[in-house]
Write an enzyme that holds these catalytic residues in place. Structure first.
Site, PDB file in Angstrom:
ATOM      1  N   TRP A  36      41.483 -28.382   3.670  1.00  0.00           N
ATOM      2  CA  TRP A  36      40.276 -27.778   3.079  1.00  0.00           C
ATOM      3  C   TRP A  36      39.597 -26.823   4.055  1.00  0.00           C
ATOM      4  O   TRP A  36      39.503 -27.127   5.240  1.00  0.00           O
ATOM      5  CB  TRP A  36      39.301 -28.901   2.725  1.00  0.00           C
ATOM      6  CG  TRP A  36      37.875 -28.477   2.561  1.00  0.00           C
ATOM      7  CD1 TRP A  36      36.973 -28.210   3.568  1.00  0.00           C
ATOM      8  CD2 TRP A  36      37.176 -28.249   1.324  1.00  0.00           C
ATOM      9  NE1 TRP A  36      35.771 -27.837   3.025  1.00  0.00           N
ATOM     10  CE2 TRP A  36      35.854 -27.850   1.656  1.00  0.00           C
ATOM     11  CE3 TRP A  36      37.525 -28.353  -0.023  1.00  0.00           C
ATOM     12  CZ2 TRP A  36      34.891 -27.561   0.696  1.00  0.00           C
ATOM     13  CZ3 TRP A  36      36.568 -28.060  -0.987  1.00  0.00           C
ATOM     14  CH2 TRP A  36      35.269 -27.668  -0.624  1.00  0.00           C
ATOM     15  N   ASN A  38      35.766 -24.397   4.194  1.00  0.00           N
ATOM     16  CA  ASN A  38      34.644 -23.696   3.570  1.00  0.00           C
ATOM     17  C   ASN A  38      34.140 -22.614   4.518  1.00  0.00           C
ATOM     18  O   ASN A  38      34.987 -21.844   5.014  1.00  0.00           O
ATOM     19  CB  ASN A  38      33.586 -24.645   2.990  1.00  0.00           C
ATOM     20  CG  ASN A  38      32.974 -25.660   3.907  1.00  0.00           C
ATOM     21  OD1 ASN A  38      33.631 -26.621   4.273  1.00  0.00           O
ATOM     22  ND2 ASN A  38      31.726 -25.499   4.271  1.00  0.00           N
ATOM     23  N   ASP A  39      32.874 -22.496   4.748  1.00  0.00           N
ATOM     24  CA  ASP A  39      32.272 -21.308   5.385  1.00  0.00           C
ATOM     25  C   ASP A  39      33.062 -20.673   6.534  1.00  0.00           C
ATOM     26  O   ASP A  39      33.546 -21.382   7.422  1.00  0.00           O
ATOM     27  CB  ASP A  39      30.922 -21.674   6.013  1.00  0.00           C
ATOM     28  CG  ASP A  39      30.066 -22.547   5.154  1.00  0.00           C
ATOM     29  OD1 ASP A  39      30.419 -22.806   4.006  1.00  0.00           O
ATOM     30  OD2 ASP A  39      29.023 -22.994   5.650  1.00  0.00           O
ATOM     31  N   PHE A  98      29.183 -28.601  11.960  1.00  0.00           N
ATOM     32  CA  PHE A  98      28.847 -27.716  10.838  1.00  0.00           C
ATOM     33  C   PHE A  98      28.838 -26.253  11.286  1.00  0.00           C
ATOM     34  O   PHE A  98      29.081 -25.943  12.450  1.00  0.00           O
ATOM     35  CB  PHE A  98      27.497 -28.129  10.240  1.00  0.00           C
ATOM     36  CG  PHE A  98      27.584 -29.227   9.198  1.00  0.00           C
ATOM     37  CD1 PHE A  98      28.689 -30.067   9.123  1.00  0.00           C
ATOM     38  CD2 PHE A  98      26.551 -29.430   8.288  1.00  0.00           C
ATOM     39  CE1 PHE A  98      28.773 -31.077   8.155  1.00  0.00           C
ATOM     40  CE2 PHE A  98      26.611 -30.432   7.319  1.00  0.00           C
ATOM     41  CZ  PHE A  98      27.720 -31.252   7.257  1.00  0.00           C
ATOM     42  N   TRP A 305      30.846 -23.856  -4.526  1.00  0.00           N
ATOM     43  CA  TRP A 305      30.697 -25.297  -4.236  1.00  0.00           C
ATOM     44  C   TRP A 305      30.863 -26.148  -5.491  1.00  0.00           C
ATOM     45  O   TRP A 305      31.519 -27.181  -5.488  1.00  0.00           O
ATOM     46  CB  TRP A 305      29.312 -25.582  -3.624  1.00  0.00           C
ATOM     47  CG  TRP A 305      29.307 -25.551  -2.126  1.00  0.00           C
ATOM     48  CD1 TRP A 305      28.574 -24.723  -1.333  1.00  0.00           C
ATOM     49  CD2 TRP A 305      30.060 -26.391  -1.234  1.00  0.00           C
ATOM     50  NE1 TRP A 305      28.830 -24.988  -0.008  1.00  0.00           N
ATOM     51  CE2 TRP A 305      29.729 -26.008   0.074  1.00  0.00           C
ATOM     52  CE3 TRP A 305      30.978 -27.426  -1.411  1.00  0.00           C
ATOM     53  CZ2 TRP A 305      30.286 -26.626   1.203  1.00  0.00           C
ATOM     54  CZ3 TRP A 305      31.539 -28.046  -0.287  1.00  0.00           C
ATOM     55  CH2 TRP A 305      31.187 -27.639   0.994  1.00  0.00           C
TER      56      TRP A 305
HETATM   57  C1  FRU Z   1      27.355 -24.137   3.482  1.00  0.00           C
HETATM   58  C2  FRU Z   1      27.258 -25.444   4.236  1.00  0.00           C
HETATM   59  C3  FRU Z   1      26.488 -25.246   5.523  1.00  0.00           C
HETATM   60  C4  FRU Z   1      27.007 -26.351   6.397  1.00  0.00           C
HETATM   61  C5  FRU Z   1      28.448 -26.431   5.967  1.00  0.00           C
HETATM   62  C6  FRU Z   1      29.037 -27.815   6.003  1.00  0.00           C
HETATM   63  O1  FRU Z   1      28.445 -24.037   2.652  1.00  0.00           O
HETATM   64  O2  FRU Z   1      26.660 -26.423   3.426  1.00  0.00           O
HETATM   65  O3  FRU Z   1      25.089 -25.246   5.390  1.00  0.00           O
HETATM   66  O4  FRU Z   1      26.870 -26.054   7.753  1.00  0.00           O
HETATM   67  O5  FRU Z   1      28.519 -25.920   4.647  1.00  0.00           O
HETATM   68  O6  FRU Z   1      30.412 -27.777   5.817  1.00  0.00           O
END
Ligand code: FRU
Length: 495
Positions: A36, A38-39, A98, A305
């Protein structure tokens, strides 16, 4: 340098699994290689190259304890995979490393700044979470977390700020100092971005509330990204729990660009205009960098999300980044276009001039799944305005993703309902365009599982993922009424 057991485990897992997953991946969009993501994190130049990290859980196709995965590039198209950079292996970040940023230090070392997350069971038996800002320093491959972490604790949060939602530091250097912008939810609702400064990246002092949310209906601003663009300053944020303000802002985890003037005395952004950054279904948490040639380049998480829990069975990765995009301001709007380096991947040109589209029309040679396609549409000369004009991509008998331009309403509607997703998630998005009597220019970038649309040379961008079988390659134009198009198609090859 000490590599913790948790990080070594991730690196070993990558070594075995990257080769197994390679053939599933998109051609030119960044993924984690396995698991996985994300950001985007730490998107910044370092020693003549561009590094990109990302929120990463290698072991599953769903969110988990956040690591930082790592790639780098010279041209924003060819990415080299590097071993995972950080793992949640300290008491202060045991529940996740994070999002955050990166900067090259004056002595040539690479500094990462991120939010360490620690959850404990409080006296009342409920979970209590702490988010603090931490640093790690390295050579571009291996990073050592600073022994004195965290470097910014929750004690510095100004009154009214929430001590749990304090995260996603963006770090940069200016006038010989470090600055960091951090998102902070306000207890009374809504959000602010806090600015801190430091001489050494270890000792920080609070400077100002850089910007406070003036959007009437948004909550925590995640992932702030602040920069100068031309004469103006721009703040990109990703608001949580946004209420829809149609047609500009969709609800949920949305995205927002604030433009204005930066007052260097008070260190505050005077907010003058707001707009969405990307109007599609899948875009969040973008970061930008200043390239070595001065361009401002943005990359975002190409996912949503709310729908990110849906992964096709057998797919061993989830989450991709957008194509990196060059940012400019034109007529007061944030504009974005794919990095120009993508044009080096163009081959096999097919073009049509003044082609008539009425009903369903297929143009000779227009077909494919790895494409850079530009279409300029206009009404028939002397004829009446058409009701709508549509391009279906990744189409076969059972599938299609459509882009419909409705000039009377000044909107485009993306519809991926029939793209092959077996879930009743958000599949349709409509957004406003500046319409000029039925004239519109669209550039579509197609990769294995994604469509990115750039309208009128980047006035609007709209991004959507889909999981359509690769055999669905048809492109069909449809017009209710009659339209004329000029178009140019290139296959995209990335060696
Ligand atoms: C945004 C977020 C951030 C956080 C991260 C956690 O998508 O919620 O605020 O640092 O993803 O994975």
């Amino acid at each position: 340098m000490m590599i913790s057991e948790t990080l070594q485990r991730a690196r070993d897992y990558e070594k075995t699994n990257f080769p197994l997953v390679a053939e599933q991946l998109p051609k030119f969009h960044v993924t984690g290689g396995v698991g996985w993501i994300n950001d985007p994190n730490g998107f910044a130049p370092f020693q003549g190259e561009y590094h990109l990290f990302y929120q990463y859980h290698p072991y599953e196709t769903k969110w988990g304890p956040m690591h930082w995965g790592h790639v780098k590039t010279r041209d924003f198209i060819h990415w080299e995979r590097l071993p995972a950079a950080m793992a949640p292996d300290e008491a202060y970040d045991k529940d996740g490393c994070f999002s955050g940023g990166a900067v090259e230090m004056p002595d040539g070392r690479h500094l990462l700044m991120y939010t360490g997350v620690r959850t404990v069971i409080g006296e009342n038996g409920e979970n209590q979470t702490f988010q603090t800002q931490c640093i790690a320093i390295g050579d571009g491959v291996n990073y050592e977390k600073y022994a004195g972490n965290p470097v910014i604790g929750t004690d510095v949060i100004p009154e009214g700020g929430n001590t749990t939602d304090f995260r996603d530091p963006q770090i940069w250097r200016e006038d010989g100092r470090y600055y960091v912008a951090v998102g902070n939810r306000l207890n009374a609702g809504s959000s602010t971005v806090l600015l801190f400064q430091s001489e050494d990246a270890v000792h920080w002092e609070f400077v100002s509330k850089l910007a406070t949310c003036q959007h009437p209906r948004s909550n925590m601003w995640e992932c702030p990204n602040f920069f100068q663009l031309g004469e103006e300053h721009v703040l990109l944020v990703s608001p949580q729990d946004m209420m829809a303000v149609l047609p500009e802002f969709h609800p949920g985890n949305s995205n927002l660009c604030v433009m204005g003037t930066y007052d260097r005395e008070s260190h505050q952004l005077c907010q003058e205009r707001m707009q969405s950054i990307d109007y599609g279904l899948d875009f969040y948490a973008p970061q930008t960098l200043e390239a070595l040639d001065g361009r401002r380049i943005m990359i975002g998480w190409m996912q949503n999300w709310e729908t990110s829990g849906h992964v096709p069975s057998g797919q061993r990765f989830t989450g991709q980044m957008t194509i990196p995009r060059e940012l400019t301001i034109r007529n007061g709007r944030l504009c974005q276009n794919p990095v120009r380096e993508l044009e080096n991947c163009r081959c096999r040109k097919v073009s049509h001039q003044n082609a008539m589209i009425t009903g369903e029309t297929v143009l000779e040679g227009v077909r494919g799944r790895f494409l850079d396609l530009t279409v300029t549409v206009r009404p028939e000369e002397g004829g009446s305005l058409f009701n709508w004009f549509q391009i279906d991509v990744a189409r076969d008998e059972d599938h299609q993703t459509s882009i419909r331009f409705i000039p009377d309403d000044n909107v485009i509607r993306i519809d991926r309902t029939q793209s092959g997703l077996p879930w009743d998630i958000v599949n349709v998005r409509e957004f406003p365009v500046r319409e000029d009597h039925g004239r519109l220019k669209l550039r579509l970038i197609l990769d294995r599982y994604s469509l990115e649309i750039f309208v009128n040379d980047g006035e609007q961008a709209a991004t959507s993922i889909f999981y359509t079988p690769l055999e669905a390659k048809d492109i069909v134009f449809t017009c209710k009424g009659t339209a004329r198009v000029d178009m140019e198609q290139y296959d995209l090859e990335v060696d």
